[in-house]
Design an enzyme around this catalytic site. Structure first.
Site, short mmCIF file in Angstrom:
data_model
loop_
_atom_site.label_atom_id
_atom_site.label_comp_id
_atom_site.label_asym_id
_atom_site.label_seq_id
_atom_site.Cartn_x
_atom_site.Cartn_y
_atom_site.Cartn_z
N HIS A 1 -9.35 -14.70 -21.35
CA HIS A 1 -9.22 -14.52 -20.09
C HIS A 1 -7.76 -14.68 -19.73
O HIS A 1 -7.21 -14.25 -18.43
CB HIS A 1 -10.18 -15.10 -18.91
CG HIS A 1 -10.01 -14.44 -17.57
ND1 HIS A 1 -9.72 -15.61 -16.59
CD2 HIS A 1 -10.38 -13.41 -16.99
CE1 HIS A 1 -9.92 -14.77 -15.58
NE2 HIS A 1 -10.23 -13.34 -15.66
N ASN B 1 -19.38 -4.24 -4.17
CA ASN B 1 -19.40 -5.49 -4.32
C ASN B 1 -20.66 -5.96 -4.44
O ASN B 1 -21.21 -6.73 -5.27
CB ASN B 1 -18.99 -6.28 -3.17
CG ASN B 1 -17.24 -6.41 -3.39
OD1 ASN B 1 -16.73 -6.00 -4.33
ND2 ASN B 1 -16.84 -7.05 -2.23
N HIS C 1 -5.78 -13.15 -5.50
CA HIS C 1 -6.41 -13.13 -6.96
C HIS C 1 -5.77 -14.33 -7.61
O HIS C 1 -6.05 -14.79 -9.02
CB HIS C 1 -6.22 -11.84 -7.54
CG HIS C 1 -6.83 -11.95 -8.99
ND1 HIS C 1 -6.15 -11.81 -10.12
CD2 HIS C 1 -7.91 -11.72 -9.23
CE1 HIS C 1 -7.08 -11.80 -11.17
NE2 HIS C 1 -8.00 -11.54 -10.52
N TYR D 1 -3.77 -6.30 -5.84
CA TYR D 1 -4.21 -7.84 -6.14
C TYR D 1 -3.03 -8.45 -6.01
O TYR D 1 -1.97 -8.47 -6.68
CB TYR D 1 -4.56 -7.88 -7.82
CG TYR D 1 -6.21 -7.30 -8.08
CD1 TYR D 1 -6.48 -6.26 -7.33
CD2 TYR D 1 -6.71 -8.08 -8.88
CE1 TYR D 1 -7.96 -6.01 -7.58
CE2 TYR D 1 -8.04 -7.84 -9.30
CZ TYR D 1 -8.68 -6.55 -8.35
OH TYR D 1 -9.93 -6.04 -8.95
N ARG E 1 -11.33 -17.48 -2.15
CA ARG E 1 -11.33 -15.91 -1.65
C ARG E 1 -12.97 -15.72 -1.61
O ARG E 1 -13.30 -15.14 -0.85
CB ARG E 1 -10.87 -14.95 -2.56
CG ARG E 1 -10.97 -13.62 -1.94
CD ARG E 1 -10.47 -12.34 -3.22
NE ARG E 1 -11.60 -12.08 -4.10
CZ ARG E 1 -11.45 -12.13 -5.27
NH1 ARG E 1 -10.42 -12.49 -5.70
NH2 ARG E 1 -12.40 -11.87 -6.26
N ARG F 1 -7.98 -6.74 -18.81
CA ARG F 1 -8.37 -5.33 -18.05
C ARG F 1 -6.91 -4.42 -17.88
O ARG F 1 -5.90 -5.07 -17.46
CB ARG F 1 -9.01 -5.60 -16.78
CG ARG F 1 -9.99 -6.26 -16.80
CD ARG F 1 -10.79 -6.37 -15.05
NE ARG F 1 -11.76 -7.34 -15.16
CZ ARG F 1 -13.15 -7.17 -15.07
NH1 ARG F 1 -13.47 -5.76 -15.77
NH2 ARG F 1 -13.83 -8.01 -15.20
N ARG G 1 -16.23 -7.45 -18.27
CA ARG G 1 -17.36 -7.13 -17.60
C ARG G 1 -16.84 -5.54 -17.07
O ARG G 1 -15.91 -5.59 -16.21
CB ARG G 1 -18.10 -7.93 -16.67
CG ARG G 1 -19.25 -7.25 -16.01
CD ARG G 1 -19.93 -8.27 -15.10
NE ARG G 1 -20.76 -9.37 -16.04
CZ ARG G 1 -20.86 -10.64 -15.68
NH1 ARG G 1 -20.08 -11.13 -14.84
NH2 ARG G 1 -21.45 -11.39 -16.49
#
Length: 720
Positions: free
Chosen positions: A463, A72, A620, A496, A592, A403, A433
């Protein structure tokens, strides 16, 4: 609700363009009403570190949280710190969300990040490493090995490590080598035995080899040595005839934030590939060194890397604890979380004859809400697309891919469908990203199979998580839709936490058809019935809903807002929540990561409660719930409360219509907000206080409780 009711609620075609957040009464709000977003992110990563510090967690899970912390922080430096530095250098250093100069924020980040990295190193050295040793997994040093163990490791070094090492000398004939971002290196000082000349050499620790090398032995205790420690004790083999004077580990972080200039005519794939190549050579932004590095070596690195003293992080213990991810291969289930096996959602379970469940029949009966990873991704989303690819009645499939995993069955289902002659549209977001290269590969593979691949809208990332299947039934076309909060990624779906709604509602089908057409064609201009879509309508819709709760409170009606997101940063949304709180609305925020909202403003945030939950799964999902004077309005979807999500991305929220689904999400929120649940509470000055036990007794683990509830739901309905 019918469409007319949606319009009455201010979410239909009639009023969206008319709503202006500035028309809301301008309640007095203090100037310093936001937390700095960068420091709030560091506070989030501190919460991850606190999980590693928790002695009640299994030892290998604690090591995993140390690796997550390190990973992270790397991304934070590569993106957030790099972005601040870039804006300063280019003269675009506008004040941050709290009105401070970026240079001042960089100084604060440096101080806080230094403290966190020192704490991180200490947790490994003095807590997790000894706990692993007590459990039978030792990370040892070369000096603690027997001669026989050293000989065995020497053979491994010669056979598996030595051939791939590439020492690079630095002298008048050899310039200082390029140091790649996030690589672990050894800085070595050597002396020529004949001439007495001292030189410098750099040796990159091969990233493709296991970071922790198992020490041969047959005892019950597993022993490992770090790869760089093994290499460091065989440097004489790499520099024959030279005297090795000293060696130290170091690691460089570079700016890896991608900046793409898009226009209508350029080939986005080619532009992105060029930018990915440039990323490898981004400017340095952090140098990590071991605390025993001598001044001569450090001065050389600072000079050659053109880095400042503030960007140097001198750390005790080993660098790059991402390597602890490698301990996942250790076969010690007793040192991990007890297994959670996802169950098939009740609606998708096969009948008594155990035949394969018909996903379309299940969705036609009623909307299906699936909660991952408690309920299986494979038997819901994956099964939905697999059946669509095989079904001769299916004419078309449309999907967004932000993704996905390298061996994705989702991608394979799209390929199978295209090869079967169906119309298939895949909207691949190649600018996701750190997944850009992977997405380019899959985009090209899809194109070769005959899938219509598009890359979204110029200037916007796509997204949203959407799938649409068009099926012919009795001469009529029916739409089957899926709107989710998480990516179409089978691997991350196991860790997730996300929701996904399956529906055969014709209105959702029409909304998705229009949205996909606009994504593959031109800008999003139209409004939708059961969706809130960014960038044009989502912020307005949420502000309108929050304002309606404020008005209800003013009129003496019960009023409540519940929001679950990954990040809460957007100032307009936060200000709307403050105004609602001031009017008496009960506001509950479950976040979160970053939270710029403050809960310590007297008279402003008195009715606001902020909680954060971290654990074995990454929370998530995004949920937006409004009491609406007894007629609850609840949305799920892909959007966080950040400028980028609301202004520069295509996001979609879908409204739930089933009372059972609405009740399920409220029950989850009740558990998250319960003082008896293990969570972090946002207190004054942005400090997060962990609420983990009461009188020495552990509090309820929300994720364990949810898994038990989902499995109990299945058993109860199966017994019927």
């Amino acid at each position: 609700m019918m469409d007319t009711d949606l319009a009455d609620a201010g979410l239909g075609d009639a009023e969206d363009d008319d709503f202006d957040a500035h028309e809301v009464p301008d309640a007095e709000l203090p100037d310093h009403r936001y937390h700095d977003r960068e420091l709030s992110w560091l506070a989030f990563n501190q919460r991850v570190l606190e999980l590693a510090e928790d002695p009640s967690l299994p030892e290998l899970e604690r090591a995993n949280f140390l690796a997550i912390f390190a990973s992270n922080l790397d991304e934070f430096f590569m993106v957030r710190v790099a972005g601040l530095k870039r804006r300063i250098l280019t003269g675009l250093a506008v004040p941050t969300n709290v009105g401070r100069a970026p240079a001042d924020v960089l100084s604060d980040i440096s101080a806080e990040a230094h403290a966190l990295q020192l704490r991180h190193a200490d947790v490994w050295t003095n807590q997790v490493k000894p706990a692993l040793a007590d459990a039978g997994i030792e990370i040892t040093e070369w000096g603690d090995l027997t001669d026989a163990e050293r000989d065995a490791l020497g053979e491994y070094f010669q056979a598996q490590v030595f051939p791939v090492l590439m020492p690079l000398a630095v002298d008048p004939a050899h310039p200082f080598p390029y140091i790649s971002g996030l690589s672990l290196n050894l800085a070595i000082r050597i002396r020529n035995a004949r001439t007495g000349r001292q030189d410098f050499a750099r040796l990159k620790v091969p990233p493709m080899l296991p970071r922790f090398v198992e020490v041969p032995g047959r005892g019950e205790i597993l022993r490992f040595i770090r790869l760089e420690e093994l290499i460091a004790n065989h440097l004489d083999d790499l520099f024959p005839g030279m005297e090795v004077l000293d060696h130290h580990a170091f690691r460089l972080t570079r700016n890896e934030d991608v900046e793409i200039e898009e226009d209508e005519s350029e080939n986005l794939i080619q532009a992105l590939e060029a930018e990915l190549l440039r990323r490898r050579f981004g400017p340095p932004i952090r140098l990590e060194i071991t605390d025993d590095m001598d001044d001569v070596t450090l001065e050389l690195l600072i000079k050659e890397l053109d880095i400042t003293d503030q960007e140097v992080y001198r750390l005790p213990g080993p660098l790059d604890l991402r390597g602890l991810f490698g301990l996942a291969r250790v076969d010690r289930p007793d040192l991990r979380y007890p297994p959670h096996l996802p169950t098939t959602a009740v609606a998708f379970q096969p009948g008594d004859s155990n035949e394969r469940a018909d996903v379309f029949t299940s969705i036609r009966r009623a909307d299906v809400l699936v909660h991952h990873p408690y309920e299986s991704f494979a038997t819901s989303v994956q099964a939905f697309l697999d059946q669509a690819a095989r079904d001769p009645q299916v004419l078309a499939i449309k999907l967004t891919l932000y993704r996905t995993s390298g061996d994705s069955p989702i991608v394979q289902a799209l390929i199978d469908a295209a090869e079967a002659g169906k119309q298939v549209l895949a909207l691949v977001e190649v600018k996701a990203r750190f997944d850009e290269a992977n997405n380019i590969v899959w985009a090209r593979k899809l194109e070769k199979a005959g899938v219509h691949v598009v890359y979204g809208l110029v200037g916007l990332k796509t997204h949203c998580k959407l799938a649409l299947v068009i099926r012919e039934e009795d001469g009529v076309l029916r739409s089957y839709s899926h709107v989710g909060t998480g990516n179409y990624n089978p691997k991350t779906s196991r860790i997730y936490e996300d929701f996904g709604l399956f529906t055969a509602d014709p209105q959702v089908g029409r909304d998705l058809t229009r949205l996909f057409n606009e994504l593959s064609g031109y800008a999003i201009e139209k409004k939708f019935k059961r969706l809130l879509v960014a960038p044009r309508y989502l912020r307005k819709g949420l502000l309108r809903l929050i304002e309606q709760e404020r008005r209800n409170a003013v009129e003496g009606k019960p009023a409540r807002v519940r929001i679950k997101v990954n990040s809460m940063v957007d100032e307009q949304i936060i200000d709307a929540l403050y105004r609602a709180s001031m009017a008496g609305v009960k506001v509950e925020v479950w976040v979160r990561g970053i939270c710029s909202l403050r809960g310590d403003l007297p008279g402003v945030s008195d009715n606001i409660t902020v909680r954060s939950i971290l654990g074995r799964y990454l929370e998530h999902s995004r949920i937006f719930a409004f009491d609406n004077d007894g007629d609850p309005i609840v949305y799920i979807g892909s959007a966080d409360m950040m400028h980028r999500n609301l202004d520069r991305r295509v996001e979609a929220l879908v409204r739930l219509s089933s009372p059972d689904h609405i009740q399920e999400l409220h029950a989850l929120f009740d558990l998250a907000m319960d003082p008896g649940t293990n969570s972090w509470h946002l207190t004054g000055d942005g400090v997060w206080a962990r609420n983990a036990d009461a009188g020495g007794e552990p509090l309820v683990d929300l994720q364990d409780r949810t898994m038990t509830a989902v499995q109990g739901r299945r058993r109860k309905r199966t017994v019927r």
